[in-house]
Design an enzyme around this catalytic site. Structure first.
Site, PDB file in Angstrom:
ATOM      1  N   LYS A   1      19.207  25.988 -10.133  1.00  0.00           N
ATOM      2  CA  LYS A   1      19.885  25.379  -8.990  1.00  0.00           C
ATOM      3  C   LYS A   1      18.609  25.511  -7.888  1.00  0.00           C
ATOM      4  O   LYS A   1      18.018  26.369  -7.427  1.00  0.00           O
ATOM      5  CB  LYS A   1      20.924  26.158  -8.446  1.00  0.00           C
ATOM      6  CG  LYS A   1      21.801  25.631  -7.321  1.00  0.00           C
ATOM      7  CD  LYS A   1      21.351  24.732  -6.372  1.00  0.00           C
ATOM      8  CE  LYS A   1      20.939  25.767  -5.305  1.00  0.00           C
ATOM      9  NZ  LYS A   1      20.325  24.943  -4.208  1.00  0.00           N
TER      10      LYS A   1
ATOM     11  N   GLU B   1      12.232  37.984  -6.488  1.00  0.00           N
ATOM     12  CA  GLU B   1      11.009  37.531  -5.785  1.00  0.00           C
ATOM     13  C   GLU B   1      11.364  36.827  -4.236  1.00  0.00           C
ATOM     14  O   GLU B   1      11.741  35.694  -4.109  1.00  0.00           O
ATOM     15  CB  GLU B   1      10.256  36.660  -6.447  1.00  0.00           C
ATOM     16  CG  GLU B   1       8.692  36.903  -5.994  1.00  0.00           C
ATOM     17  CD  GLU B   1       7.692  35.664  -6.361  1.00  0.00           C
ATOM     18  OE1 GLU B   1       8.052  34.886  -7.326  1.00  0.00           O
ATOM     19  OE2 GLU B   1       6.598  35.612  -6.119  1.00  0.00           O
TER      20      GLU B   1
ATOM     21  N   CYS C   1       4.660  32.389  -0.955  1.00  0.00           N
ATOM     22  CA  CYS C   1       5.268  33.714  -0.680  1.00  0.00           C
ATOM     23  C   CYS C   1       4.263  34.524  -0.535  1.00  0.00           C
ATOM     24  O   CYS C   1       4.455  35.498   0.320  1.00  0.00           O
ATOM     25  CB  CYS C   1       6.207  33.799  -1.998  1.00  0.00           C
ATOM     26  SG  CYS C   1       5.236  33.658  -3.435  1.00  0.00           S
TER      27      CYS C   1
HETATM   28  P1  NAI Z   1      16.922  30.748   0.926  1.00  0.00           P
HETATM   29  O1  NAI Z   1      16.617  32.052   0.388  1.00  0.00           O
HETATM   30  O2  NAI Z   1      18.255  30.547   1.757  1.00  0.00           O
HETATM   31  O3  NAI Z   1      16.804  29.565  -0.286  1.00  0.00           O
HETATM   32  C1  NAI Z   1      16.563  29.869  -1.580  1.00  0.00           C
HETATM   33  C2  NAI Z   1      17.519  29.372  -2.624  1.00  0.00           C
HETATM   34  O4  NAI Z   1      18.690  30.077  -2.346  1.00  0.00           O
HETATM   35  C3  NAI Z   1      17.925  27.832  -2.419  1.00  0.00           C
HETATM   36  O5  NAI Z   1      17.949  27.179  -3.807  1.00  0.00           O
HETATM   37  C4  NAI Z   1      19.144  27.764  -1.757  1.00  0.00           C
HETATM   38  O6  NAI Z   1      20.091  26.727  -2.117  1.00  0.00           O
HETATM   39  C5  NAI Z   1      19.822  29.058  -2.234  1.00  0.00           C
HETATM   40  N1  NAI Z   1      20.856  29.777  -1.684  1.00  0.00           N
HETATM   41  C6  NAI Z   1      20.987  29.810  -0.325  1.00  0.00           C
HETATM   42  N2  NAI Z   1      22.274  30.137   0.083  1.00  0.00           N
HETATM   43  C7  NAI Z   1      22.627  31.009  -1.276  1.00  0.00           C
HETATM   44  C8  NAI Z   1      23.986  31.484  -1.399  1.00  0.00           C
HETATM   45  N3  NAI Z   1      24.703  31.819  -0.605  1.00  0.00           N
HETATM   46  N4  NAI Z   1      24.133  31.936  -2.658  1.00  0.00           N
HETATM   47  C9  NAI Z   1      23.320  31.499  -3.817  1.00  0.00           C
HETATM   48  N5  NAI Z   1      22.102  30.757  -3.574  1.00  0.00           N
HETATM   49  C10 NAI Z   1      21.912  30.333  -2.378  1.00  0.00           C
HETATM   50  O7  NAI Z   1      15.741  30.294   2.036  1.00  0.00           O
HETATM   51  P2  NAI Z   1      15.588  29.073   3.134  1.00  0.00           P
HETATM   52  O8  NAI Z   1      16.979  29.271   4.029  1.00  0.00           O
HETATM   53  O9  NAI Z   1      15.500  27.682   2.342  1.00  0.00           O
HETATM   54  O10 NAI Z   1      14.456  29.446   3.686  1.00  0.00           O
HETATM   55  C11 NAI Z   1      14.426  30.509   4.827  1.00  0.00           C
HETATM   56  C12 NAI Z   1      13.213  31.364   4.889  1.00  0.00           C
HETATM   57  O11 NAI Z   1      13.180  32.269   3.725  1.00  0.00           O
HETATM   58  C13 NAI Z   1      11.961  30.667   4.992  1.00  0.00           C
HETATM   59  O12 NAI Z   1      11.596  30.406   6.118  1.00  0.00           O
HETATM   60  C14 NAI Z   1      10.966  31.696   4.325  1.00  0.00           C
HETATM   61  O13 NAI Z   1      10.623  32.765   5.405  1.00  0.00           O
HETATM   62  C15 NAI Z   1      11.767  32.547   3.369  1.00  0.00           C
HETATM   63  N6  NAI Z   1      11.491  31.918   1.880  1.00  0.00           N
HETATM   64  C16 NAI Z   1      10.559  32.725   1.353  1.00  0.00           C
HETATM   65  C17 NAI Z   1      10.408  31.967   0.113  1.00  0.00           C
HETATM   66  C18 NAI Z   1       9.158  32.686  -0.861  1.00  0.00           C
HETATM   67  O14 NAI Z   1       8.967  32.214  -1.756  1.00  0.00           O
HETATM   68  N7  NAI Z   1       8.782  34.025  -0.267  1.00  0.00           N
HETATM   69  C19 NAI Z   1      11.070  30.877  -0.575  1.00  0.00           C
HETATM   70  C20 NAI Z   1      11.747  30.494   0.312  1.00  0.00           C
HETATM   71  C21 NAI Z   1      12.453  30.691   1.528  1.00  0.00           C
END
Ligand code: NAI
Ligand code: MG
Length: 481
Positions: A175, A250, A284
């Site tokens: 996903k 991660e 990250c």
């Molecule tokens: P997110 O963690 O919400 O999204 C990551 C994945 O999780 C996406 O595929 C999203 O559709 C999915 N997701 C969201 N809600 C979910 C749920 N309830 N159940 C299952 N899957 C779900 O991250 P977002 O909102 O895109 O980014 C917010 C912040 O998170 C960023 O500004 C950053 O600080 C951090 N982040 C860090 C990452 C890293 O690689 N360290 C990667 C992405 C975000």
């Protein structure tokens, strides 16, 4: 002109969403829609998980060496499609084209190459048990692995999970994030073209709370690999817990890049820029806190600011130093943090503004930004910004550097710059970070595993040992009396 429509990829073919609903993915350089993408529901997830379950037998029967050969063919096809994949990744994420090319070659193709060499080397052990018994272990695939991945490099995040999961004999449902996913759909097609049996790799696109939650909480998955924020990672873990499904997380970082006064400052400067400004800081392991020894603080900062002012901003396809942020949401988040830095009294050395000049007006561009005089307690020192914003702190001895580096809820990576071997080893041992980079930044290759401390997650990524994370151990004892 109508937009290209992308469906889910299930059981080896494009499948329309059960609800027939689609949403737009945007080009962050222009804010314009780029393509229409299937909006996944629980029904679509269920269909994909069933396809993956059905395919377990087929994939399980493929000889290990042939499994490896198929992964190698996927790697080869990625290289053949490199230009197109990189272009698509750049349009969807805004990342500079050369960064997308690097990821397609050195991460995506390389992961399928590396893990393609491992299926026929993944064996169990014989165990010297007491008595007249023979005891050995088998390494079995988990079954169906769910991969929920972020937008900061869909190709990057997908390959890092798919390649080891497939090599270990699992089938996969991915996903991708709602902000960027097109290359993952293309990757699944490429895998089919390379001979991967139908249903072994499936992709359901859509939003987190609907498609993501349905996948993480699906009763018929056997493992979850999640990359993203702490908040969502925690939710995913709870969903998986309902069915006692193992999880690898991660999550984010607030990694310190520490420069001692005896360091090679030219080299440190050269790496400090990409450590925070590659992918506009949306990495990250970004070195988002620069921790400078007080003796070199002022001259180093001066050179860094000068170099940063020369960086060019523009659309990813024009290969600038920095592209846009991925979405308007990320733009708001980053500009809010810049405002917080000002309010908290940090000194803005350069940048700090959204860029709206000429053709960039509708894109999500933010200047590369440096704050000095940052105090350890400030939000811009504690929280992950995930943008081109560097917080500079100063230290007087190794203990203070460690207090700063280890003093957040994160523990993903850390950089250390010193010419003293003792300092290097002492810091490497004392840093609460899953990866320590000494006299460079970023991993040197995927051969090395990386881990995490504290809320940055758990479960290794990359390296041969990550293959084991996608297996379970079974023990067999045979009594010979
Ligand atoms: P997110 O963690 O919400 O999204 C990551 C994945 O999780 C996406 O595929 C999203 O559709 C999915 N997701 C969201 N809600 C979910 C749920 N309830 N159940 C299952 N899957 C779900 O991250 P977002 O909102 O895109 O980014 C917010 C912040 O998170 C960023 O500004 C950053 O600080 C951090 N982040 C860090 C990452 C890293 O690689 N360290 C990667 C992405 C975000
Ligand atoms: Mg997009």
């Amino acid at each position: 002109m109508s937009l290209t429509k992308y469906d889910h990829y299930i059981a080896g073919a494009a499948r329309a969403p059960a609800t027939n609903r689609y949403f737009d993915t945007l080009d962050p350089s222009t804010g314009e829609p780029l393509a229409e993408v299937a909006e996944g529901s629980a029904d679509d997830v269920d269909r994909a998980v069933r396809a993956a379950r059905d395919a377990r037998n087929v994939w399980g029967k493929v000889e290990r060496r042939d499994r490896g050969r198929i992964l190698h063919r996927i790697s080869g096809r990625i290289l053949e499609e490199l230009e197109e994949l990189a272009r698509l990744e750049t349009l969807d994420t805004g990342f500079p084209l050369r960064e997308s090319e690097f990821v397609a070659r050195e991460v995506a193709a390389r992961h399928f190459e590396y893990y393609g060499g491992l299926p026929d080397k993944l064996g169990g052990e014989t165990v010297p048990v007491p008595g007249n018994n023979v005891d050995f272990t088998l390494r079995e695939p988990l079954g169906v692995v769910a991969a929920i991945i972020p937008w900061n490099g869909p190709l990057y995040a997908a390959s890092r999970c798919i390649a080891p999961a497939l090599a270990a004999g699992n089938t996969v449902v991915v996903k991708p994030a709602e902000e960027a996913m097109l290359t993952v759909l293309r990757l699944a097609e490429i895998a089919t073209e390379a001979g991967l049996p139908d249903g072994v790799l499936n992709v359901v696109t859509g939003f987190g709370p609907a498609a993501g939650a349905a996948l993480a909480g699906h009763p018929d998955i056997d493992g979850v690999s999640f990359t993203g924020s702490i908040e969502t990672g925690t939710t995913v873990m709870k969903l998986a817990a309902d069915h006692v499904v193992p999880v690898g997380l991660e999550l984010g970082g607030k990694s310190a890049n520490i420069v001692f006064s005896d360091a090679n400052l030219d080299a440190a400067l050269l790496w400090t820029l990409p450590a925070i400004f590659s992918c506009s800081g949306q990495i990250c392991v970004a070195g988002s806190r620069l921790v400078l020894h007080e003796d070199v603080h002022d001259p180093f900062l001066e050179r860094l600011v000068e170099a940063t002012r020369k960086l060019r901003i523009g659309p990813g396809l024009e290969n600038p130093d920095l592209g846009p942020l991925v979405s308007d949401g990320q733009l708001d988040r980053v500009t809010d943090y810049i405002e917080a830095g000002r309010q908290e009294g940090a000194s803005l050395e350069t940048g700090g503004r959204r860029v709206t000049d000429g053709s960039l007006a509708e894109g999500y561009f933010v200047e590369p930004t440096i704050f000095s005089g940052v105090k350890h307690e400030m939000r811009i020192s504690q929280e992950e910004i995930f943008g081109p914003v560097l917080s500079v702190l100063s230290f007087s001895d190794a203990e203070e550097a460690l207090q700063i580096a280890n003093g957040t809820q994160y523990g993903l990576a850390a950089g250390v710059w010193t010419s003293d071997l003792k300092t290097a080893h002492y810091m490497a041992r004392s840093l609460e970070a899953g990866s320590v980079y000494v006299n460079r930044y970023f991993p040197a290759g995927l051969e090395a595993p990386s881990g995490a401390y504290k809320r940055s997650g758990f479960g290794s990524v990359d390296g041969a040992e990550t293959l084991r994370r996608f297996t379970r151990v079974k023990n067999v004892v045979i009594g010979l009396d």
